[in-house]
Design a protein around this motif. Structure first.
Motif, PDB file in Angstrom:
ATOM      1  N   ASP A   1       2.522 -13.990  11.076  1.00  0.00           N
ATOM      2  CA  ASP A   1       1.363 -13.083  11.005  1.00  0.00           C
ATOM      3  C   ASP A   1       1.670 -11.689  11.555  1.00  0.00           C
ATOM      4  O   ASP A   1       0.953 -10.725  11.284  1.00  0.00           O
ATOM      5  N   LEU A   2       2.767 -11.563  12.313  1.00  0.00           N
ATOM      6  CA  LEU A   2       3.106 -10.247  12.871  1.00  0.00           C
ATOM      7  C   LEU A   2       3.476  -9.229  11.793  1.00  0.00           C
ATOM      8  O   LEU A   2       3.504  -8.028  12.055  1.00  0.00           O
ATOM      9  N   ILE A   3       3.749  -9.698  10.565  1.00  0.00           N
ATOM     10  CA  ILE A   3       4.064  -8.782   9.468  1.00  0.00           C
ATOM     11  C   ILE A   3       2.953  -7.749   9.306  1.00  0.00           C
ATOM     12  O   ILE A   3       3.181  -6.609   8.883  1.00  0.00           O
ATOM     13  N   GLU A   4       1.739  -8.144   9.679  1.00  0.00           N
ATOM     14  CA  GLU A   4       0.584  -7.242   9.601  1.00  0.00           C
ATOM     15  C   GLU A   4       0.841  -5.925  10.364  1.00  0.00           C
ATOM     16  O   GLU A   4       0.328  -4.872   9.992  1.00  0.00           O
ATOM     17  N   LEU A   5       1.652  -5.999  11.426  1.00  0.00           N
ATOM     18  CA  LEU A   5       1.926  -4.791  12.218  1.00  0.00           C
ATOM     19  C   LEU A   5       2.680  -3.729  11.406  1.00  0.00           C
ATOM     20  O   LEU A   5       2.583  -2.535  11.696  1.00  0.00           O
ATOM     21  N   ALA A   6       3.420  -4.180  10.384  1.00  0.00           N
ATOM     22  CA  ALA A   6       4.110  -3.210   9.525  1.00  0.00           C
ATOM     23  C   ALA A   6       3.106  -2.426   8.682  1.00  0.00           C
ATOM     24  O   ALA A   6       3.375  -1.328   8.221  1.00  0.00           O
ATOM     25  N   LEU A   7       1.926  -3.007   8.505  1.00  0.00           N
ATOM     26  CA  LEU A   7       0.879  -2.352   7.707  1.00  0.00           C
ATOM     27  C   LEU A   7      -0.081  -1.526   8.552  1.00  0.00           C
ATOM     28  O   LEU A   7      -0.497  -0.447   8.153  1.00  0.00           O
ATOM     29  N   VAL A   8      -0.455  -2.046   9.708  1.00  0.00           N
ATOM     30  CA  VAL A   8      -1.510  -1.376  10.473  1.00  0.00           C
ATOM     31  C   VAL A   8      -1.045  -0.839  11.835  1.00  0.00           C
ATOM     32  O   VAL A   8      -1.816  -0.173  12.518  1.00  0.00           O
TER      33      VAL A   8
ATOM     34  N   ASP B   1      14.951  -6.374  15.041  1.00  0.00           N
ATOM     35  CA  ASP B   1      14.055  -6.915  16.078  1.00  0.00           C
ATOM     36  C   ASP B   1      12.708  -7.323  15.485  1.00  0.00           C
ATOM     37  O   ASP B   1      12.141  -8.350  15.855  1.00  0.00           O
ATOM     38  N   PHE B   2      12.210  -6.487  14.576  1.00  0.00           N
ATOM     39  CA  PHE B   2      10.908  -6.777  13.969  1.00  0.00           C
ATOM     40  C   PHE B   2      10.998  -8.029  13.100  1.00  0.00           C
ATOM     41  O   PHE B   2      10.151  -8.923  13.179  1.00  0.00           O
TER      42      PHE B   2
END
Ligand code: ADP
Ligand code: MG
Length: 332
Positions: free
Chosen positions: A254-261, A244-245
């Protein structure tokens, strides 16, 4: 409105369960537990506050009860221990109905069973105008075997369990009014503590440092490297993503940032010696839980992210900081 505190406690008591360590549970001034020979006692507390950690408009109370147990069990797992019992502090506002407490307790009791823990005590009180939950957990680990944040050494691998960013992606969708897939809803509202993994890493002595991811990889990794007096280098393309991610990132890179923060994944982040790679692969297969090597511990104090394009950038402090954004209700 709730009238009978004692009736309420009696109802809670019927759902409390028990365990071999319990000598006295709910009903006396204190609980009494036996610590088995050869074990150390771990204790941790978490506050869950309405309008800070959860929003009753979005949050199903049964899920909240479940989550209150899971996030505490996760803290014990993060030390390489096994959670045994919980204490529940309930501050109930005037408007709260008994049926709502029952709904909360349904999820709480289901999670007690799921994780094999029991409720050993607590306190119940009227609160001014919001629901206040304080949950304490106690767990056991073999004497001297607990895994702190401070043992990582340069050269160690850095590992993470499961997948990253799912809970934050769910929250972002809720805020945008987009409905959630069952997978994302579960990751956000009913997070799973990696109880078996934590206990196994402790028993087998496979992690040199560990914590659970509650504030986001970037922020929590910073805690680990600070405590250990080391730096780290992580590779963006190694960050484990759920289907899903990954689908969301394909639409909006840019949503990849959510995996970091992104916070509240409750996965375990740990350092381990290179010599233990095969052992960790085996443990991953046994538990049927993905374990991914996302980078390495280095000397120095910086956290460097290698992007998909091969560019190195220093990772800014990310993650959820309550005192930086206390007025912002950002968590479900
Ligand atoms: P005290 O006056 O000593 O604090 P209480 O009347 O508050 O005692 O509590 C009686 C018993 O019920 C205690 O054993 C306490 O641990 C338990 N208890 C009270 N509230 C809760 C709760 N929300 N969850 C679990 N146990 C509770
Ligand atoms: Mg009391």
């Amino acid at each position: 409105m709730i009238t009978g505190e004692f009736d309420l406690i009696a109802k809670i008591r019927r759902q409390a369960g028990t365990g071999p360590e319990q000598r006295l549970g709910i009903g006396d001034d204190c609980s009494l537990l036996e610590i088995p020979t050869g074990f150390d006692l771990l204790t941790s507390t978490d506050l869950l506050l309405e309008a800070i950690h959860f929003n009753l408009e979005w949050t199903d109370l049964s899920c909240l009860g479940h989550k209150a147990v899971a996030v505490n069990v996760s803290d014990i797992a993060a030390m390489g221990g096994r959670a045994r019992c919980l204490y529940l502090g309930l501050g109930l506002p005037e408007y709260f109905e008994e049926a709502q407490v029952e709904s909360f307790m349904r999820g709480f009791a289901a999670a007690l069973q799921e994780y094999g823990v029991f409720l050993a005590g607590g306190d119940t009180c009227r609160s001014a105008d919001s629901l206040t939950l304080a949950v304490t957990v106690q767990g056991l680990c073999p004497t001297g075997r607990c895994i702190t944040r401070s043992g990582a050494q340069p050269g160690d691998d850095l590992w993470v369990s499961g997948t990253l960013g799912d809970s934050a992606l769910a929250l972002q969708r809720l805020k945008a009014g987009i409905s959630l897939t069952p997978f994302l809803a579960k990751r956000h509202f009913r997070p799973c503590a990696r109880a078996e993994l934590g206990k196994n890493l402790g028993d087998l002595g496979l992690a040199t440092a560990m914590l659970d991811l509650s504030d986001g990889l970037a922020g929590d990794l910073r805690h680990l490297v600070h405590a250990s007096g080391v730096g780290a280098r992580i590779e963006q393309r190694q960050l484990p993503q759920s289907a899903d991610f990954a689908a969301a990132v394909r639409q909006r890179p840019d949503l990849i940032e959510l995996a970091l923060v992104g916070g509240e994944d409750y996965e375990l982040l740990f350092a381990a010696q290179v010599a233990d790679r095969a052992n960790l692969k085996r443990l991953s297969a046994t538990l049927q839980l993905p374990l991914t090597r996302i980078g390495a511990i280095c000397s120095g104090a910086d956290i460097v992210l290698v992007t998909d394009e091969g560019v190195e950038r220093e990772l800014e402090l990310g993650g959820f900081d309550h005192f930086a954004s206390a007025a912002d209700v950002t968590r479900g």
